[in-house]
Design an enzyme around this catalytic site. Structure first.
Site, PDB file in Angstrom:
ATOM      1  N   TYR A  62     -51.490  23.520  76.443  1.00 21.50           N
ATOM      2  CA  TYR A  62     -52.103  22.248  76.031  1.00 21.50           C
ATOM      3  C   TYR A  62     -51.622  21.866  74.642  1.00 21.50           C
ATOM      4  CZ  TYR A  62     -55.944  18.834  75.333  1.00 21.50           C
ATOM      5  OH  TYR A  62     -56.678  17.701  75.104  1.00 21.50           O
ATOM      6  N   CYS A  63     -51.141  20.612  74.503  1.00 18.41           N
ATOM      7  CA  CYS A  63     -50.739  20.074  73.206  1.00 18.41           C
ATOM      8  C   CYS A  63     -49.645  20.965  72.597  1.00 18.41           C
ATOM      9  CB  CYS A  63     -51.969  19.964  72.309  1.00 18.41           C
ATOM     10  SG  CYS A  63     -51.700  19.133  70.724  1.00 18.41           S
ATOM     11  N   MET A  64     -49.803  21.377  71.360  1.00 18.46           N
ATOM     12  CA  MET A  64     -48.816  22.259  70.721  1.00 18.46           C
ATOM     13  C   MET A  64     -48.686  23.568  71.494  1.00 18.46           C
ATOM     14  SD  MET A  64     -48.874  23.590  66.774  1.00 18.46           S
ATOM     15  CE  MET A  64     -47.511  24.513  66.053  1.00 18.46           C
TER      16      MET A  64
END
Length: 376
Positions: A152-154
């Site tokens: 998720y995300c980074m």
């Protein structure tokens, strides 16, 4: 008569203001009392600040079909920014619970907050040491050499790095709102984060680690009207709705619960991945080792609010894109994504439990960005 009307309107306004003031005090107390991250879990591995969580479906009251085929093991890799309970915000808006309800076995990496002693941790430390150790733990506990990842995300960006470097350990790779291509993506952060104006090492030379407060302001300024004005107007208009207030309180708790980011990892991410776009261009190296995207031959899922190019630079014959019209955070907490999107994601992992498919593009009906914010 006009004077009487003005007097009446003034009295009504004063009464309404007094009532709202009384309600507001109660609502603030309600917001402060909300709980998050309630799905039961146990820590099965620790290293430095890191905790590897294993979620307990039975303790969560989720029925597990013992006669079903073998469960799918998914390791969720969260970002180094903020707390991972955004994926388990409340029972009806919990990505963790949706995956457990599908019969999957769920692990999650909680990085926790680095200390000043951790300022020299690099992306290589996070990817090739911490992530690799967690994958090995999940593999050993499950008895399988390759597991499934959801980044998720980074955390998605780092999951791509990991999967390219350790392809033999990854059965299927899911990427949720992951930053993968940073060339001409637009927005205020691209302008401010350009190497023409900004040197990330200036921050780390001053603070060591990057302060959470600085990151919070930067992200909020991507949409200042929404983050500093509109959402508080909606709160004032919906104070009578306890459910809305509770949801608002959970989101505010998460937004205010930021954590610092290890300095060296931040500099490397900003310079190599964000400013120079080396990951997408297949030029990134971690500790001298090439992060070769040509190794990404496992099934790959991109889950996003808006399409970002990436599947075009990987060789996998099994790539799936699920687009849903909501924001970065809405993918986790919007009630409509939990109804319409996450069952498809859970099924994608089930279908790829050792079986490859073909190129697929799935465009869910979605909702507007404004509706997603209202929904949260």
């Amino acid at each position: 008569m006009a004077a009487l009307d003005v007097q009446r309107q003034t009295l009504e306004s004063m009464t309404d203001t007094a009532e709202k003031t009384e309600i507001a005090a109660d609502r603030l107390e309600l917001m402060e009392s909300v709980e998050v991250g309630q799905t039961p879990s146990e820590v099965v591995y620790e290293e430095n600040k890191l905790e590897l969580l294993h979620y307990d479906a039975e303790a969560a009251g989720i029925e597990v079909d013992e006669d079903a085929e073998e469960s799918v093991r998914i390791l969720i890799v969260y970002a180094l920014i903020n707390r991972p309970y955004i994926l388990d915000l409340q029972e009806e808006r919990s990505v963790v619970r949706r995956l457990l309800e599908a019969g999957h076995e769920i692990y999650l990496i909680d990085w926790n907050e680095p200390s000043r002693l951790d300022q020299h941790l690099t992306l290589d430390d996070y990817v090739n040491r911490y992530m690799d150790n967690c994958v090995d733990v999940v593999s050993e506990r499950s008895g399988h050499d390759a597991i499934n990842i959801l980044g998720y995300c980074m955390g998605g960006t780092m999951s791509v790095m990991y999967s390219a470097l350790h392809a033999e350990k990854v059965n299927a790779l899911g990427l949720m709102a992951a930053g993968l291509c940073f060339d001409h993506t637009g927005g205020v952060l691209e302008e401010w984060g350009s190497d023409e104006y900004y040197s990330p090492s200036d921050v780390t030379e001053t603070f060591g680690n990057v302060p959470a407060e600085m990151l919070d302001v930067g992200f909020a300024l991507m949409d200042p009207v929404e983050n500093y004005v509109s959402k508080y107007i909606r709160f004032a208009e919906n104070m009578d709705n306890e459910g809305f207030v509770e949801n608002f309180g959970r989101m505010e708790k998460w937004l205010d619960d930021g954590i610092d980011v290890a300095g060296a990892a931040y500099v490397q991410f900003l310079e190599d991945v964000y400013q120079d776009n080396k990951l997408y261009n297949n030029e990134l190296e971690l500790n001298g080792e090439h992060v070769d995207l040509d190794n990404l031959e496992m099934p790959v899922l991109q889950l996003m609010g808006e399409y970002e190019p990436f599947n075009d630079v990987i060789p996998s014959d099994d790539t799936t894109t699920m687009e849903y019209s909501t924001g970065h955070i809405g993918l986790s907490v919007s009630s409509s994504t939990h109804e319409n999107l996450w069952p498809d994601v859970a099924q994608w992992y089930s279908d790829r439990n050792g079986v490859s498919g073909v190129d697929i593009e799935v465009e869910s009906p979605g909702e507007s960005a404004a509706e997603a914010v209202e929904d949260v």
